[in-house]
Write an enzyme that holds these catalytic residues in place. Structure first.
Site, mmCIF file in Angstrom:
data_model
loop_
_atom_site.group_PDB
_atom_site.id
_atom_site.type_symbol
_atom_site.label_atom_id
_atom_site.label_comp_id
_atom_site.label_asym_id
_atom_site.label_seq_id
_atom_site.Cartn_x
_atom_site.Cartn_y
_atom_site.Cartn_z
ATOM 1 N N LYS A 1 76.958 74.165 61.407
ATOM 2 C CA LYS A 1 77.043 74.725 62.822
ATOM 3 C C LYS A 1 77.756 73.356 63.632
ATOM 4 O O LYS A 1 78.130 73.131 64.023
ATOM 5 C CB LYS A 1 75.529 75.113 62.657
ATOM 6 C CG LYS A 1 76.017 75.494 64.251
ATOM 7 C CD LYS A 1 75.256 76.808 64.838
ATOM 8 C CE LYS A 1 73.898 75.873 65.371
ATOM 9 N NZ LYS A 1 73.381 75.433 66.470
ATOM 10 N N ASN A 2 75.718 72.351 63.015
ATOM 11 C CA ASN A 2 75.469 71.761 63.793
ATOM 12 C C ASN A 2 76.153 69.923 63.088
ATOM 13 O O ASN A 2 76.706 69.046 63.745
ATOM 14 C CB ASN A 2 74.428 70.721 63.602
ATOM 15 C CG ASN A 2 73.331 72.836 64.091
ATOM 16 O OD1 ASN A 2 73.898 73.210 64.964
ATOM 17 N ND2 ASN A 2 72.431 71.947 64.107
ATOM 18 N N ARG B 1 75.576 74.489 74.655
ATOM 19 C CA ARG B 1 75.078 73.038 74.933
ATOM 20 C C ARG B 1 76.281 72.301 74.393
ATOM 21 O O ARG B 1 76.580 70.866 74.705
ATOM 22 C CB ARG B 1 73.889 73.189 74.341
ATOM 23 C CG ARG B 1 73.231 72.186 75.642
ATOM 24 C CD ARG B 1 71.538 72.148 74.786
ATOM 25 N NE ARG B 1 71.436 70.552 74.527
ATOM 26 C CZ ARG B 1 71.310 70.055 75.703
ATOM 27 N NH1 ARG B 1 71.412 70.631 77.201
ATOM 28 N NH2 ARG B 1 70.698 68.628 76.070
ATOM 29 N N CYS C 1 67.706 76.505 77.783
ATOM 30 C CA CYS C 1 67.269 77.255 77.164
ATOM 31 C C CYS C 1 66.270 77.513 77.217
ATOM 32 O O CYS C 1 65.325 76.151 76.995
ATOM 33 C CB CYS C 1 68.224 76.706 75.781
ATOM 34 S SG CYS C 1 67.974 76.196 74.264
ATOM 35 N N ARG D 1 66.294 70.619 78.795
ATOM 36 C CA ARG D 1 67.527 69.898 77.913
ATOM 37 C C ARG D 1 68.187 69.048 78.393
ATOM 38 O O ARG D 1 69.587 69.454 78.456
ATOM 39 C CB ARG D 1 68.149 70.505 76.544
ATOM 40 C CG ARG D 1 67.137 71.925 76.245
ATOM 41 C CD ARG D 1 67.816 72.769 74.621
ATOM 42 N NE ARG D 1 69.072 71.647 73.907
ATOM 43 C CZ ARG D 1 69.170 72.564 72.721
ATOM 44 N NH1 ARG D 1 69.210 73.516 72.476
ATOM 45 N NH2 ARG D 1 69.897 72.010 71.918
ATOM 46 N N ASP E 1 64.235 72.587 64.399
ATOM 47 C CA ASP E 1 65.213 73.878 63.427
ATOM 48 C C ASP E 1 64.164 74.824 62.400
ATOM 49 O O ASP E 1 64.475 75.323 62.611
ATOM 50 C CB ASP E 1 66.742 73.092 62.975
ATOM 51 C CG ASP E 1 67.119 73.370 64.439
ATOM 52 O OD1 ASP E 1 68.265 72.365 64.514
ATOM 53 O OD2 ASP E 1 66.410 72.467 66.036
ATOM 54 N N VAL F 1 59.961 66.649 69.126
ATOM 55 C CA VAL F 1 61.376 67.092 69.533
ATOM 56 C C VAL F 1 61.455 68.233 71.125
ATOM 57 O O VAL F 1 61.889 67.858 71.981
ATOM 58 C CB VAL F 1 62.129 66.677 67.991
ATOM 59 C CG1 VAL F 1 63.081 67.141 69.168
ATOM 60 C CG2 VAL F 1 61.863 66.570 67.105
ATOM 61 N N ARG G 1 74.835 83.135 65.744
ATOM 62 C CA ARG G 1 75.175 81.527 66.405
ATOM 63 C C ARG G 1 74.799 80.738 64.928
ATOM 64 O O ARG G 1 75.587 79.731 64.769
ATOM 65 C CB ARG G 1 73.953 81.030 67.639
ATOM 66 C CG ARG G 1 74.571 82.255 68.788
ATOM 67 C CD ARG G 1 73.937 81.445 69.596
ATOM 68 N NE ARG G 1 74.187 80.091 70.090
ATOM 69 C CZ ARG G 1 73.489 79.568 71.362
ATOM 70 N NH1 ARG G 1 72.916 79.972 72.216
ATOM 71 N NH2 ARG G 1 73.750 78.357 71.538
HETATM 72 C C1 EPZ Z 1 70.490 68.943 68.494
HETATM 73 O O1 EPZ Z 1 70.340 69.903 69.546
HETATM 74 C C2 EPZ Z 1 70.590 70.724 67.930
HETATM 75 N N1 EPZ Z 1 72.039 70.873 68.373
HETATM 76 C C3 EPZ Z 1 69.769 71.078 68.327
HETATM 77 O O2 EPZ Z 1 69.885 72.249 67.425
HETATM 78 C C4 EPZ Z 1 68.128 70.379 67.501
HETATM 79 O O3 EPZ Z 1 67.231 71.268 67.426
HETATM 80 C C5 EPZ Z 1 68.325 69.291 68.406
HETATM 81 O O4 EPZ Z 1 68.974 68.445 67.926
HETATM 82 C C6 EPZ Z 1 67.179 68.443 67.532
HETATM 83 O O5 EPZ Z 1 67.342 68.023 66.436
HETATM 84 C C7 EPZ Z 1 73.061 70.934 68.064
HETATM 85 O O6 EPZ Z 1 73.178 69.590 66.706
HETATM 86 C C8 EPZ Z 1 74.380 71.342 68.290
HETATM 87 P P1 EPZ Z 1 68.850 66.389 71.464
HETATM 88 P P2 EPZ Z 1 70.479 68.117 70.703
HETATM 89 O O7 EPZ Z 1 69.593 65.501 72.056
HETATM 90 O O8 EPZ Z 1 71.405 67.300 70.636
HETATM 91 C C9 EPZ Z 1 65.640 65.258 74.968
HETATM 92 C C10 EPZ Z 1 69.577 74.766 66.281
HETATM 93 O O9 EPZ Z 1 68.661 75.699 66.194
HETATM 94 N N2 EPZ Z 1 66.725 64.815 75.091
HETATM 95 O O10 EPZ Z 1 68.030 65.315 69.725
HETATM 96 O O11 EPZ Z 1 70.379 68.968 72.218
HETATM 97 C C11 EPZ Z 1 65.602 66.418 74.486
HETATM 98 O O12 EPZ Z 1 65.088 67.410 75.454
HETATM 99 C C12 EPZ Z 1 69.643 73.541 67.543
HETATM 100 O O13 EPZ Z 1 70.747 74.736 65.455
HETATM 101 C C13 EPZ Z 1 66.674 64.606 77.167
HETATM 102 O O14 EPZ Z 1 65.949 64.207 77.447
HETATM 103 O O15 EPZ Z 1 69.122 67.464 70.553
HETATM 104 C C14 EPZ Z 1 64.965 66.657 73.540
HETATM 105 O O16 EPZ Z 1 63.286 67.002 74.047
HETATM 106 C C15 EPZ Z 1 68.246 74.162 68.727
HETATM 107 N N3 EPZ Z 1 68.491 63.692 77.217
HETATM 108 C C16 EPZ Z 1 65.458 65.697 72.465
HETATM 109 O O17 EPZ Z 1 66.069 64.766 73.540
HETATM 110 C C17 EPZ Z 1 68.942 64.254 76.986
HETATM 111 O O18 EPZ Z 1 69.708 63.276 77.592
HETATM 112 C C18 EPZ Z 1 66.260 65.734 71.183
HETATM 113 O O19 EPZ Z 1 67.044 66.024 72.077
HETATM 114 C C19 EPZ Z 1 69.253 64.252 75.691
HETATM 115 C C20 EPZ Z 1 68.244 65.030 75.089
#
Ligand code: EPZ
Length: 432
Positions: free
Chosen positions: A31-32, A102, A126, A131, A320, A342, A412
């Site tokens: 998915k990701n 997202r 979420c 996020r 995850d 994370v 999802r």
């Molecule tokens: C991706 O989300 C995945 N989603 C998530 O999987 C996964 O949990 C996450 O990466 C971490 O591995 C997809 O790939 C579609 P991040 P993403 O940006 O990209 C902070 C699932 O269950 N951050 O790596 O949204 C954020 O708040 C989903 O399949 C900022 O502060 O995650 C978090 O604490 C859930 N500002 C950390 O970074 C930003 O602009 C990591 O988030 C962006 C992120």
């Protein structure tokens, strides 16, 4: 068969436990990986054929978004054929689908590069934590894209003379989404060299880069924390097969460790699961890996050793799989802990597991788990995708009946769920 999974009302699942898992399944496409790769198809008008795409609610939301940009998208089994529609690409997107998911925010950069402007809803919060998208917007700004947030929308515009020929962006945290968004935008900055440092190294990033390279992009360093992108003004059509879903594989591997008998998972890449397999070794769980097949044999929990685990970005242990691993650790005698680094507040599943008799308490971003010999069935509330998977595993292990409310989150991220459970000799009842 109705190909598109629309989630209107939230369904429930009734599970009678404990059950014993035994059987063989094949892991679906990731998915990701599918989501950022689908967003990147905006960068070309030529035909793109994607294989091994999972039929999931989130994938169909991304298809809805691509259709709103004017693309024509067709399913052929687990293949998607994406082509240019009649109209010029549209870069003003409706609120609904973007709000729902997202990952759809990542179309902002590609649309702005293609049309010079774009209007995309700001993704909401979420249940797994706050996020924000500040890393995305700050990085896009360096690429020459100015964004203004108005009325819940991000209005962006690209100003040619705003961007230099050599750009360096250092991410404050190796965010998966921000890394993908900036790569998918920088590839279309003609004659521009962009260097991303402290970026994410997840296998899905590597898959996205390999997809873009198959369209004619020039990228180096994917899979490391420094990625270099040489921009171009044109990308071509391609045919590409995405990687299998390591989080789906990890979920069923943990299910096998708790409920097995013997669970055989085909189409798994060992490198993508090292952090989980390391933990299995520390716990004393038996597994075997050969030719992209992972076999997990359950043993009595009494023989397993408690562990302390920290989630982190790849190659560390994935957030995850944190809720699913917590179910396993709640059944191992002794004191274990999981520190969530994370999404620091990603513990919605804890109260639900404690409702089943688990002994877990959370202090700041660490869950302290005291093992119990069994869980008992109870009425539960699912809050997000991975929490739903964890509660389903717990319900299959628990004594008595469990009803999981709001369970549709699970669709999802887990394709053909009921078929796969049946193949593992497990049964659940689903009702709306
Ligand atoms: C991706 O989300 C995945 N989603 C998530 O999987 C996964 O949990 C996450 O990466 C971490 O591995 C997809 O790939 C579609 P991040 P993403 O940006 O990209 C902070 C699932 O269950 N951050 O790596 O949204 C954020 O708040 C989903 O399949 C900022 O502060 O995650 C978090 O604490 C859930 N500002 C950390 O970074 C930003 O602009 C990591 O988030 C962006 C992120």
């Amino acid at each position: 068969m109705k190909h598109r999974l629309e989630i209107e009302t939230m369904g429930k699942m009734k599970v009678a436990g404990p059950q014993y898992a035994n059987g063989e399944i094949t892991i679906s496409g990731s998915k990701n990986s599918a989501l950022p790769i689908l967003a990147a198809t905006i960068l070309t008008d030529e035909k793109v054929i994607l294989h091994n795409i999972p039929n999931l609610a989130d994938v169909n939301t991304m298809i809805e978004i691509l259709e709103n940009t004017g693309k024509k998208v067709m399913w052929e089994n687990s293949t998607l054929v994406i082509e240019k529609g009649e109209e010029k690409i549209n870069s003003i997107l409706p609120y609904g689908p973007v709000r729902k998911m997202r990952a759809s925010f990542n179309v902002l950069g590609p649309l702005t590069i293609r049309n010079g402007y774009a209007k995309v809803a700001l993704p909401g919060g979420c249940s797994i934590g706050v996020r924000p998208v500040n890393f995305h917007l700050e990085g896009l700004k360096k690429l020459g894209i100015e964004s203004k947030i108005e009325h819940g929308y991000t209005n962006s515009k690209f100003t040619e003379n705003n961007h230099q020929k050599k750009i360096h962006i250092s991410l404050p945290f190796p965010s998966v989404g921000a890394t993908e968004h900036l790569i998918t935008t920088a590839v279309m900055l003609k004659d521009t060299e962009t260097i991303l440092t402290n970026c994410a190294q997840e296998p899905e990033i590597v898959d996205l880069c390999n997809f873009l390279i198959s369209m004619g992009a020039r990228i180096e360093g994917q899979g490391s924390s420094n990625i270099k992108i040489y921009g171009t003004d044109r990308l071509y059509g391609t045919e590409y097969t995405i990687i299998p879903d390591r989080i789906e594989a990890g979920t069923y591997a943990i299910l096998g460790a708790i409920l097995g008998g013997k669970v055989t998972l085909n189409n798994v890449i060992e490198d993508h699961l090292f952090s989980l397999l390391d933990i299995f070794e520390k716990l004393g769980i038996h597994y075997e890996f050969k030719n992209n097949t992972l076999i997990v044999s359950g043993i009595s929990k009494m023989e397993l050793t408690p562990v302390d685990v920290e989630t982190s970005t790849f190659p560390g242990f994935p957030t995850d799989l944190q809720p699913q691993l917590m179910v396993l650790l709640s059944l191992i005698p002794g004191r274990s802990s999981i520190t969530e680094n994370v999404f620091k507040t990603r513990f919605n599943h804890v109260d639900e597991l404690n409702r089943m008799g688990a002994k877990i308490f959370v202090e700041s971003n660490t869950a302290i788990i005291t093992g119990v010999t069994k869980l008992s069935g109870a009425p539960l509330e699912a809050t997000d995708l991975r929490a739903s998977a964890a509660l389903l595993i717990a319900a299959l292990a628990a004594e008595g009946e469990t009803v999981i409310n709001n369970v549709d989150h699970i669709f999802r991220g887990y394709e053909k769920l009921f078929d796969k459970l049946e193949k593992l000799n497990l049964s659940v009842e689903y009702f709306e």
